[in-house]
Design a protein around this motif. Structure first.
Motif, PDB file in Angstrom:
ATOM      1  N   GLU A   1       0.858  -0.882   0.338  1.00 54.98           N
ATOM      2  CA  GLU A   1       0.102   0.060  -0.408  1.00 54.98           C
ATOM      3  C   GLU A   1       0.473   1.042  -0.160  1.00 54.98           C
ATOM      4  OE1 GLU A   1      -3.135   0.926  -0.715  1.00 54.98           O
ATOM      5  OE2 GLU A   1      -3.661  -1.800  -0.767  1.00 54.98           O
ATOM      6  N   ASP A   2       2.153   1.151   1.063  1.00 51.15           N
ATOM      7  CA  ASP A   2       2.889   2.348   0.880  1.00 51.15           C
ATOM      8  C   ASP A   2       3.350   2.548  -0.749  1.00 51.15           C
ATOM      9  OD1 ASP A   2       2.154   3.181   3.371  1.00 51.15           O
ATOM     10  OD2 ASP A   2       4.031   1.472   3.907  1.00 51.15           O
ATOM     11  N   ILE A   3       3.910   1.649  -1.048  1.00 52.53           N
ATOM     12  CA  ILE A   3       4.660   1.994  -2.760  1.00 52.53           C
ATOM     13  C   ILE A   3       3.211   2.369  -3.001  1.00 52.53           C
ATOM     14  CG2 ILE A   3       5.848   0.666  -4.044  1.00 52.53           C
ATOM     15  CD1 ILE A   3       6.467  -1.418  -2.031  1.00 52.53           C
ATOM     16  N   LYS A   4       2.626   1.355  -3.643  1.00 56.99           N
ATOM     17  CA  LYS A   4       1.086   2.022  -4.364  1.00 56.99           C
ATOM     18  C   LYS A   4       0.972   3.868  -4.164  1.00 56.99           C
ATOM     19  CE  LYS A   4      -2.834   1.446  -3.373  1.00 56.99           C
ATOM     20  NZ  LYS A   4      -4.694   0.383  -3.420  1.00 56.99           N
ATOM     21  N   ASP A   5       1.098   4.264  -3.085  1.00 57.69           N
ATOM     22  CA  ASP A   5       0.535   5.328  -2.402  1.00 57.69           C
ATOM     23  C   ASP A   5       1.875   6.221  -2.970  1.00 57.69           C
ATOM     24  OD1 ASP A   5      -1.798   4.759  -1.252  1.00 57.69           O
ATOM     25  OD2 ASP A   5      -1.094   4.967   0.517  1.00 57.69           O
ATOM     26  N   GLN A   6       2.810   5.473  -2.934  1.00 58.64           N
ATOM     27  CA  GLN A   6       3.633   6.551  -3.633  1.00 58.64           C
ATOM     28  C   GLN A   6       3.740   6.994  -4.997  1.00 58.64           C
ATOM     29  OE1 GLN A   6       8.060   4.856  -1.812  1.00 58.64           O
ATOM     30  NE2 GLN A   6       7.496   5.806  -0.284  1.00 58.64           N
ATOM     31  N   ILE A   7       4.321   5.759  -5.658  1.00 54.07           N
ATOM     32  CA  ILE A   7       3.587   5.559  -7.222  1.00 54.07           C
ATOM     33  C   ILE A   7       2.822   6.960  -7.537  1.00 54.07           C
ATOM     34  CG2 ILE A   7       3.244   4.240  -8.910  1.00 54.07           C
ATOM     35  CD1 ILE A   7       4.784   1.889  -7.403  1.00 54.07           C
ATOM     36  N   LEU A   8       1.622   6.593  -6.958  1.00 52.75           N
ATOM     37  CA  LEU A   8       0.275   7.816  -6.943  1.00 52.75           C
ATOM     38  C   LEU A   8       0.593   8.704  -7.135  1.00 52.75           C
ATOM     39  CD1 LEU A   8      -2.509   5.144  -6.382  1.00 52.75           C
ATOM     40  CD2 LEU A   8      -2.057   5.221  -8.468  1.00 52.75           C
ATOM     41  N   THR A   9       1.672   8.908  -6.487  1.00 51.39           N
ATOM     42  CA  THR A   9       1.224  10.433  -5.611  1.00 51.39           C
ATOM     43  C   THR A   9       2.388  10.693  -6.834  1.00 51.39           C
ATOM     44  OG1 THR A   9       1.523  10.049  -4.314  1.00 51.39           O
ATOM     45  CG2 THR A   9       2.735  12.301  -4.415  1.00 51.39           C
ATOM     46  N   ILE A  10       3.516  10.084  -7.546  1.00 51.11           N
ATOM     47  CA  ILE A  10       4.465  10.387  -8.117  1.00 51.11           C
ATOM     48  C   ILE A  10       3.409  10.578  -9.789  1.00 51.11           C
ATOM     49  CG2 ILE A  10       6.612  10.245 -10.064  1.00 51.11           C
ATOM     50  CD1 ILE A  10       7.383   8.589  -7.136  1.00 51.11           C
ATOM     51  N   LEU A  11       2.586   9.812 -10.279  1.00 48.18           N
ATOM     52  CA  LEU A  11       2.001  10.036 -11.395  1.00 48.18           C
ATOM     53  C   LEU A  11       1.246  10.668 -11.287  1.00 48.18           C
ATOM     54  CD1 LEU A  11       1.795   6.291 -11.925  1.00 48.18           C
ATOM     55  CD2 LEU A  11       2.865   7.678 -13.300  1.00 48.18           C
ATOM     56  N   SER A  12       0.586  11.469  -9.736  1.00 47.60           N
ATOM     57  CA  SER A  12      -1.070  12.558 -10.120  1.00 47.60           C
ATOM     58  C   SER A  12       0.066  13.963 -10.073  1.00 47.60           C
ATOM     59  CB  SER A  12      -1.446  12.736  -8.949  1.00 47.60           C
ATOM     60  OG  SER A  12      -1.002  13.139  -7.793  1.00 47.60           O
ATOM     61  N   GLU A  13       1.148  13.815  -9.600  1.00 52.77           N
ATOM     62  CA  GLU A  13       2.370  15.403  -9.355  1.00 52.77           C
ATOM     63  C   GLU A  13       3.115  15.570 -11.195  1.00 52.77           C
ATOM     64  OE1 GLU A  13       4.733  14.972  -6.005  1.00 52.77           O
ATOM     65  OE2 GLU A  13       3.190  15.505  -5.045  1.00 52.77           O
ATOM     66  N   LEU A  14       2.992  13.907 -12.033  1.00 57.33           N
ATOM     67  CA  LEU A  14       3.113  14.129 -12.964  1.00 57.33           C
ATOM     68  C   LEU A  14       2.782  15.461 -14.738  1.00 57.33           C
ATOM     69  CD1 LEU A  14       6.251  13.201 -14.513  1.00 57.33           C
ATOM     70  CD2 LEU A  14       4.271  11.230 -15.790  1.00 57.33           C
ATOM     71  N   PRO A  15       1.519  15.818 -14.279  1.00 56.97           N
ATOM     72  CA  PRO A  15       1.456  16.539 -15.622  1.00 56.97           C
ATOM     73  C   PRO A  15       2.424  18.183 -14.980  1.00 56.97           C
ATOM     74  CG  PRO A  15      -0.178  14.947 -15.114  1.00 56.97           C
ATOM     75  CD  PRO A  15       0.549  14.651 -14.239  1.00 56.97           C
ATOM     76  N   ALA A  16       1.950  18.704 -13.559  1.00 62.17           N
ATOM     77  CA  ALA A  16       2.465  19.678 -13.412  1.00 62.17           C
ATOM     78  C   ALA A  16       4.116  19.724 -13.133  1.00 62.17           C
ATOM     79  CB  ALA A  16       1.670  19.696 -11.732  1.00 62.17           C
ATOM     80  N   TYR A  17       4.212  18.918 -12.649  1.00 69.36           N
ATOM     81  CA  TYR A  17       6.163  19.092 -13.286  1.00 69.36           C
ATOM     82  C   TYR A  17       6.741  18.827 -14.463  1.00 69.36           C
ATOM     83  CZ  TYR A  17      10.939  17.214 -12.971  1.00 69.36           C
ATOM     84  OH  TYR A  17      12.153  16.606 -13.142  1.00 69.36           O
ATOM     85  N   LEU A  18       6.490  18.344 -15.264  1.00 72.74           N
ATOM     86  CA  LEU A  18       6.162  18.312 -16.735  1.00 72.74           C
ATOM     87  C   LEU A  18       5.914  19.948 -17.063  1.00 72.74           C
ATOM     88  CD1 LEU A  18       5.565  15.232 -18.263  1.00 72.74           C
ATOM     89  CD2 LEU A  18       7.996  15.375 -17.833  1.00 72.74           C
ATOM     90  N   SER A  19       4.896  20.661 -16.757  1.00 74.03           N
ATOM     91  CA  SER A  19       4.331  21.726 -17.416  1.00 74.03           C
ATOM     92  C   SER A  19       5.769  22.256 -16.544  1.00 74.03           C
ATOM     93  CB  SER A  19       3.131  22.055 -16.036  1.00 74.03           C
ATOM     94  OG  SER A  19       2.988  23.163 -16.961  1.00 74.03           O
ATOM     95  N   ASN A  20       6.403  22.646 -15.234  1.00 73.79           N
ATOM     96  CA  ASN A  20       7.095  23.493 -14.519  1.00 73.79           C
ATOM     97  C   ASN A  20       8.329  23.347 -15.581  1.00 73.79           C
ATOM     98  OD1 ASN A  20       5.265  23.787 -13.408  1.00 73.79           O
ATOM     99  ND2 ASN A  20       5.357  22.934 -11.432  1.00 73.79           N
ATOM    100  N   PHE A  21       8.755  22.252 -16.196  1.00 69.05           N
ATOM    101  CA  PHE A  21      10.350  21.816 -16.284  1.00 69.05           C
ATOM    102  C   PHE A  21      10.141  22.452 -17.821  1.00 69.05           C
ATOM    103  CE2 PHE A  21      12.695  19.234 -19.325  1.00 69.05           C
ATOM    104  CZ  PHE A  21      13.783  19.458 -18.570  1.00 69.05           C
ATOM    105  N   PHE A  22       8.850  22.299 -18.804  1.00 66.98           N
ATOM    106  CA  PHE A  22       9.144  22.920 -19.984  1.00 66.98           C
ATOM    107  C   PHE A  22       8.698  24.616 -19.741  1.00 66.98           C
ATOM    108  CE2 PHE A  22       7.043  24.694 -24.105  1.00 66.98           C
ATOM    109  CZ  PHE A  22       7.411  24.188 -24.521  1.00 66.98           C
ATOM    110  N   THR A  23       8.267  25.335 -19.066  1.00 67.04           N
ATOM    111  CA  THR A  23       7.874  26.943 -18.558  1.00 67.04           C
ATOM    112  C   THR A  23       9.076  27.275 -18.287  1.00 67.04           C
ATOM    113  OG1 THR A  23       5.520  26.813 -18.393  1.00 67.04           O
ATOM    114  CG2 THR A  23       7.336  28.409 -17.791  1.00 67.04           C
ATOM    115  N   GLU A  24      10.062  26.487 -17.772  1.00 71.94           N
ATOM    116  CA  GLU A  24      11.321  27.275 -17.009  1.00 71.94           C
ATOM    117  C   GLU A  24      12.596  26.911 -18.414  1.00 71.94           C
ATOM    118  OE1 GLU A  24      15.021  25.728 -13.277  1.00 71.94           O
ATOM    119  OE2 GLU A  24      12.872  25.018 -13.775  1.00 71.94           O
ATOM    120  N   TYR A  25      12.557  26.086 -18.683  1.00 70.04           N
ATOM    121  CA  TYR A  25      13.197  25.786 -20.048  1.00 70.04           C
ATOM    122  C   TYR A  25      12.963  26.023 -21.561  1.00 70.04           C
ATOM    123  CZ  TYR A  25      16.470  23.601 -15.882  1.00 70.04           C
ATOM    124  OH  TYR A  25      16.723  23.563 -14.696  1.00 70.04           O
TER     125      TYR A  25
END
Length: 145
Positions: free
Chosen positions: A43-67
């Motif tokens: 469950e802990d591993i699943k929660d960590q993976i879901l957290t990473i996947l849910s934050e991925l679009p925002a991370y990619l958007s920030n990365f593209f905006t910055e670079y």
């Protein structure tokens, strides 16, 4: 052996606690060992993976905006390389067609002759060519140099 269940709104944690008592002194605790069940680790591993996947679009958007500028530059360089490869492949294919290569050479010689006649024979036309080149440089660079 004691089993404790903790729960809140978002997750349930199941923990197994083992307590050993000293036999010569009653009531004294010597060691406490805890172990998580495999289900809670999953469950802990699943929660960590879901957290990473849910934050991925925002991370990619920030990365593209910055670079954005370097990424666009790299993309244009790659697109230019691909287009040059395609153009060379098309020219190579046209070169294999009979009479096309000599026809292209004839066109090249004709254009070279016209260019020399138009711009290189007189001093006034050479000056006109230099003016046109300077104008083009100013358009591309954006300043007089």
């Amino acid at each position: 052996m004691t089993q404790a269940n903790f729960s809140d709104d978002t997750q349930t944690i199941t923990e197994v606690v083992t307590v050993d008592l000293v036999s010569d002194k009653p009531g004294v605790i010597t060691t406490i060992t805890t172990s998580e069940t495999p289900a809670s680790q999953f469950e802990d591993i699943k929660d960590q993976i879901l957290t990473i996947l849910s934050e991925l679009p925002a991370y990619l958007s920030n990365f593209f905006t910055e670079y954005q500028k370097p990424l666009v530059t790299i993309g244009l360089i790659l697109a230019g390389g691909v287009s040059i490869k395609v153009m060379l492949g098309v020219l190579e294919a046209l070169n294999d067609v009979p009479l096309v290569a000599p026809f292209f050479e004839l066109i090249g010689m004709g254009y070279t002759g016209w260019f020399v006649y138009r711009y290189m024979l007189k001093a006034s036309t050479r000056q006109e060519l230099l003016t046109e080149i300077d104008s083009f440089k100013e358009q591309v660079i954006g300043q007089n140099s």
